[in-house]
Every structure is written in C-alpha cells, then in structure tokens.
Design a protein around this motif. Structure first.
Motif, PDB file in Angstrom:
ATOM      1  N   ASP A 202       5.211 -12.937 -12.585  1.00 19.74           N
ATOM      2  CA  ASP A 202       5.218 -13.233 -11.155  1.00 19.74           C
ATOM      3  C   ASP A 202       6.116 -12.250 -10.403  1.00 19.74           C
ATOM      4  O   ASP A 202       5.773 -11.786  -9.304  1.00 19.74           O
ATOM      5  N   ALA A 203       7.274 -11.950 -10.990  1.00 18.13           N
ATOM      6  CA  ALA A 203       8.166 -10.972 -10.360  1.00 18.13           C
ATOM      7  C   ALA A 203       7.488  -9.605 -10.279  1.00 18.13           C
ATOM      8  O   ALA A 203       7.622  -8.889  -9.285  1.00 18.13           O
ATOM      9  N   GLU A 204       6.736  -9.258 -11.320  1.00 19.75           N
ATOM     10  CA  GLU A 204       6.026  -7.974 -11.324  1.00 19.75           C
ATOM     11  C   GLU A 204       4.919  -7.963 -10.267  1.00 19.75           C
ATOM     12  O   GLU A 204       4.664  -6.937  -9.641  1.00 19.75           O
ATOM     13  N   ARG A 205       4.264  -9.087 -10.058  1.00 22.40           N
ATOM     14  CA  ARG A 205       3.228  -9.159  -9.017  1.00 22.40           C
ATOM     15  C   ARG A 205       3.820  -8.867  -7.644  1.00 22.40           C
ATOM     16  O   ARG A 205       3.202  -8.178  -6.816  1.00 22.40           O
ATOM     17  N   LEU A 206       4.991  -9.413  -7.393  1.00 25.44           N
ATOM     18  CA  LEU A 206       5.649  -9.160  -6.108  1.00 25.44           C
ATOM     19  C   LEU A 206       5.965  -7.680  -5.954  1.00 25.44           C
ATOM     20  O   LEU A 206       5.795  -7.104  -4.876  1.00 25.44           O
ATOM     21  N   LEU A 207       6.411  -7.066  -7.033  1.00 20.46           N
ATOM     22  CA  LEU A 207       6.708  -5.637  -7.016  1.00 20.46           C
ATOM     23  C   LEU A 207       5.452  -4.828  -6.728  1.00 20.46           C
ATOM     24  O   LEU A 207       5.460  -3.905  -5.897  1.00 20.46           O
ATOM     25  N   HIS A 208       4.351  -5.173  -7.383  1.00 22.82           N
ATOM     26  CA  HIS A 208       3.087  -4.477  -7.137  1.00 22.82           C
ATOM     27  C   HIS A 208       2.657  -4.637  -5.671  1.00 22.82           C
ATOM     28  O   HIS A 208       2.148  -3.684  -5.055  1.00 22.82           O
ATOM     29  N   ALA A 209       2.854  -5.825  -5.127  1.00 22.39           N
ATOM     30  CA  ALA A 209       2.428  -6.088  -3.754  1.00 22.39           C
ATOM     31  C   ALA A 209       3.163  -5.205  -2.762  1.00 22.39           C
ATOM     32  O   ALA A 209       2.551  -4.586  -1.883  1.00 22.39           O
ATOM     33  N   VAL A 210       4.486  -5.135  -2.885  1.00 30.21           N
ATOM     34  CA  VAL A 210       5.238  -4.344  -1.908  1.00 30.21           C
ATOM     35  C   VAL A 210       4.936  -2.859  -2.077  1.00 30.21           C
ATOM     36  O   VAL A 210       4.922  -2.091  -1.105  1.00 30.21           O
ATOM     37  N   ARG A 211       4.661  -2.437  -3.306  1.00 31.31           N
ATOM     38  CA  ARG A 211       4.280  -1.031  -3.508  1.00 31.31           C
ATOM     39  C   ARG A 211       2.956  -0.721  -2.819  1.00 31.31           C
ATOM     40  O   ARG A 211       2.785   0.356  -2.235  1.00 31.31           O
ATOM     41  N   ASP A 212       2.024  -1.655  -2.885  1.00 30.35           N
ATOM     42  CA  ASP A 212       0.734  -1.417  -2.235  1.00 30.35           C
ATOM     43  C   ASP A 212       0.859  -1.433  -0.715  1.00 30.35           C
ATOM     44  O   ASP A 212       0.157  -0.680  -0.035  1.00 30.35           O
ATOM     45  N   VAL A 213       1.740  -2.280  -0.179  1.00 25.41           N
ATOM     46  CA  VAL A 213       1.995  -2.233   1.263  1.00 25.41           C
ATOM     47  C   VAL A 213       2.533  -0.861   1.644  1.00 25.41           C
ATOM     48  O   VAL A 213       2.101  -0.243   2.621  1.00 25.41           O
ATOM     49  N   GLY A 214       3.477  -0.356   0.849  1.00 26.70           N
ATOM     50  CA  GLY A 214       4.027   0.968   1.097  1.00 26.70           C
ATOM     51  C   GLY A 214       2.978   2.057   0.999  1.00 26.70           C
ATOM     52  O   GLY A 214       2.971   3.018   1.788  1.00 26.70           O
ATOM     53  N   LYS A 215       2.068   1.926   0.033  1.00 21.89           N
ATOM     54  CA  LYS A 215       1.000   2.919  -0.124  1.00 21.89           C
ATOM     55  C   LYS A 215       0.091   2.937   1.102  1.00 21.89           C
ATOM     56  O   LYS A 215      -0.303   4.009   1.583  1.00 21.89           O
ATOM     57  N   TYR A 216      -0.218   1.753   1.617  1.00 28.80           N
ATOM     58  CA  TYR A 216      -1.044   1.688   2.828  1.00 28.80           C
ATOM     59  C   TYR A 216      -0.343   2.352   4.001  1.00 28.80           C
ATOM     60  O   TYR A 216      -0.935   3.149   4.734  1.00 28.80           O
ATOM     61  N   VAL A 217       0.933   2.049   4.173  1.00 29.16           N
ATOM     62  CA  VAL A 217       1.677   2.586   5.309  1.00 29.16           C
ATOM     63  C   VAL A 217       1.841   4.095   5.204  1.00 29.16           C
ATOM     64  O   VAL A 217       1.662   4.830   6.182  1.00 29.16           O
ATOM     65  N   ALA A 218       2.147   4.581   4.008  1.00 29.01           N
ATOM     66  CA  ALA A 218       2.428   6.006   3.843  1.00 29.01           C
ATOM     67  C   ALA A 218       1.175   6.858   3.807  1.00 29.01           C
ATOM     68  O   ALA A 218       1.167   7.988   4.302  1.00 29.01           O
ATOM     69  N   GLU A 219       0.091   6.318   3.217  1.00 34.45           N
ATOM     70  CA  GLU A 219      -1.099   7.129   2.991  1.00 34.45           C
ATOM     71  C   GLU A 219      -2.304   6.690   3.812  1.00 34.45           C
ATOM     72  O   GLU A 219      -3.330   7.378   3.824  1.00 34.45           O
ATOM     73  N   GLY A 220      -2.210   5.531   4.463  1.00 31.32           N
ATOM     74  CA  GLY A 220      -3.347   5.033   5.209  1.00 31.32           C
ATOM     75  C   GLY A 220      -4.473   4.533   4.327  1.00 31.32           C
ATOM     76  O   GLY A 220      -5.620   4.430   4.777  1.00 31.32           O
ATOM     77  N   ASP A 221      -4.154   4.216   3.080  1.00 34.00           N
ATOM     78  CA  ASP A 221      -5.153   3.754   2.120  1.00 34.00           C
ATOM     79  C   ASP A 221      -5.421   2.264   2.348  1.00 34.00           C
ATOM     80  O   ASP A 221      -4.650   1.406   1.923  1.00 34.00           O
ATOM     81  N   GLU A 222      -6.514   1.956   3.035  1.00 36.97           N
ATOM     82  CA  GLU A 222      -6.788   0.565   3.387  1.00 36.97           C
ATOM     83  C   GLU A 222      -7.115  -0.299   2.165  1.00 36.97           C
ATOM     84  O   GLU A 222      -6.947  -1.521   2.209  1.00 36.97           O
ATOM     85  N   SER A 223      -7.571   0.313   1.081  1.00 40.10           N
ATOM     86  CA  SER A 223      -7.830  -0.474  -0.128  1.00 40.10           C
ATOM     87  C   SER A 223      -6.530  -1.059  -0.681  1.00 40.10           C
ATOM     88  O   SER A 223      -6.543  -2.090  -1.349  1.00 40.10           O
ATOM     89  N   ALA A 224      -5.410  -0.411  -0.371  1.00 41.17           N
ATOM     90  CA  ALA A 224      -4.118  -0.921  -0.831  1.00 41.17           C
ATOM     91  C   ALA A 224      -3.774  -2.239  -0.141  1.00 41.17           C
ATOM     92  O   ALA A 224      -3.054  -3.065  -0.704  1.00 41.17           O
ATOM     93  N   LEU A 225      -4.281  -2.442   1.075  1.00 46.25           N
ATOM     94  CA  LEU A 225      -4.082  -3.725   1.748  1.00 46.25           C
ATOM     95  C   LEU A 225      -4.742  -4.850   0.963  1.00 46.25           C
ATOM     96  O   LEU A 225      -4.186  -5.944   0.815  1.00 46.25           O
ATOM     97  N   VAL A 226      -5.940  -4.574   0.454  1.00 42.37           N
ATOM     98  CA  VAL A 226      -6.680  -5.584  -0.309  1.00 42.37           C
ATOM     99  C   VAL A 226      -5.956  -5.905  -1.602  1.00 42.37           C
ATOM    100  O   VAL A 226      -5.789  -7.072  -1.966  1.00 42.37           O
ATOM    101  N   THR A 227      -5.507  -4.881  -2.311  1.00 47.24           N
ATOM    102  CA  THR A 227      -4.825  -5.128  -3.586  1.00 47.24           C
ATOM    103  C   THR A 227      -3.488  -5.829  -3.366  1.00 47.24           C
ATOM    104  O   THR A 227      -3.100  -6.700  -4.158  1.00 47.24           O
TER     105      THR A 227
END
Length: 238
Positions: A202-227
């Motif tokens: 569960d802790a790892e899931r939270l880590l993955h989530a915030v990384r994907d938010v960062g990926k969306y913000v930095a790269e504009g990758d909208e698929s990262a919002l879904v993940t």
C-alpha cells in the motif's frame, strides 16, 4: 525559492552555475561578491551526496545501533538538502531519495537500541548495501515488525515531493494535478495517522501515484493521470 542561477564574480569575472554549486561564492577566487546575470528561476534542489560506504565499513566492527545511528544521520542530511525543482523544471521522485528516506526511518528504529530478530537485521543490512546507489529491497521483504518505519519513510518521501509539486503548480496551475495531489495527500495523512503501519504494498502504491502525478505535470503525459488514479483506487475509497 527563485534564484538567478547564472552568476558572475565581480572581482575576477568568472561565470558559473549556482544550480551546480549551490553557492554564490566564486569557485575560482573565493570572492563572495557576485551578481546574477539571468532571470530569477524557481529552484529547490542543492548539490548533495549520499554515501554509505563509511557506514558499511563499520558493520563488522561496531554495534548495529551505532551503525544505524550514523546511517540515519547521513540519510537525514542528504534528504534535507534535496529538492525536486531544478532550474525551473520539475524532476521525478528518484529512488536514491526514497531509499535515503527509508534509511532515515528504519535506521532510526535500530538506533534506539530495540531488540530485533534476524529477519529485521537482514532487511536493514540489505537496505544499507545499495541505498546510496538508488536500490532497496522489494516490498515483500519488509518484515511485518518494520512496516511502521517503512511506511513512515515512504510517506516522508511522498510529502517532500508533494511540497515541491505544490510549489511548481503555483507557477504552472493545473486543476487535474491539484485534485490528484490532494487525494495523495489524504492517503498520506491516513498512513501517518497509523504511524506508517500499513502493508508495504500500500505504501508503494502511494509512491507510484505521486510519481505519476509528477510525470503528468512535468511531461504532460495524460496517461499518467489514469495510472495515478488507478494506484489510488487500489488504496480503497477516498
């Protein structure tokens, strides 16, 4: 903070990058008299080295409590210096930072001199072996008795990243990112309220989530919002 990243020494004329040195002192002549020669840019990172080599060299000589105390202090110093906005760009939440946050919290657990079994010691020594290289034991190897410091370590890494993410979003507003970041914050606070004592996955899931938010913000990758949304859904109802 916003800084003028390109500096020029008023005494000898040397030019250098504050982003590389983290200092306004001239690297050639040592003068403190310098001026910025560019526009102010958001920057939160600083040069920092995370090296556990001296700690590993003491494992067979010193009590584990002292080894852990030294490791935790080195990790804490590294974490304090690091940031994720570099010359105006949002950087990913890297594994070296996450591993350092884990060493800080798991090491703090051992530094208190509490009694631990072989499984706990093996996990901690495995963490020390590769943490400064950006590697750490997988979630399934975390002993249940160490779920709490493991969860708190990952929560601390997520909080540090979200702090800079919010700062970046102040300059680059995005409501989708703020909404998801708010959900990450809510889950993180719940994990902290439980003293980090949650299943490591569960802790790892939270880590993955915030990384994907960062990926969306930095790269504009909208698929990262879904993940990111999927990772958070796996943590239960909001």
């Amino acid at each position: 903070m916003k800084v003028r990243g390109h500096r020029e020494c008023k005494d000898c004329g040397t030019r250098w990058s504050y982003y590389d040195t983290g200092s306004v002192v001239c690297p050639d002549c040592g003068s403190m008299h310098s001026v910025g020669v560019d526009e102010r840019t958001r920057h939160t990172d600083a040069p920092a080295t995370f090296d556990l080599t001296p700690v590993r060299g003491r494992i067979d000589e010193d009590p584990l409590r002292r080894v852990a105390e030294d490791a935790a202090e080195r990790a804490a110093e590294y974490v304090r210096k690091r940031g994720f906005v570099d010359a105006g760009d949002l950087r990913p939440l890297d594994e070296t930072f996450v591993a350092a946050a884990l060493v800080r919290h798991v090491g703090g657990e051992f530094a208190r001199g509490l009694q631990h079994g072989d499984a706990e010691e093996l996990y901690f020594l495995s963490l020390l072996r590769d943490a400064d290289g950006g590697e750490r034991p997988p979630a399934e190897e975390v002993p249940e008795s160490l779920w709490s410091p493991h969860g708190l370590g990952l929560a601390a890494a997520v909080e540090a990243y979200q702090r800079d993410l919010r700062t970046y979003l102040d300059d680059h507003p995005d409501e989708h990112a703020r909404r998801l970041s708010g959900r990450v914050r809510d889950h993180r606070k719940r994990m902290e309220a439980l003293d980090g004592d949650v299943p490591p996955r569960d802790a790892e899931r939270l880590l993955h989530a915030v990384r994907d938010v960062g990926k969306y913000v930095a790269e504009g990758d909208e698929s990262a919002l879904v993940t990111a949304d999927n990772w958070l859904e796996g943590l239960g109802n909001d």
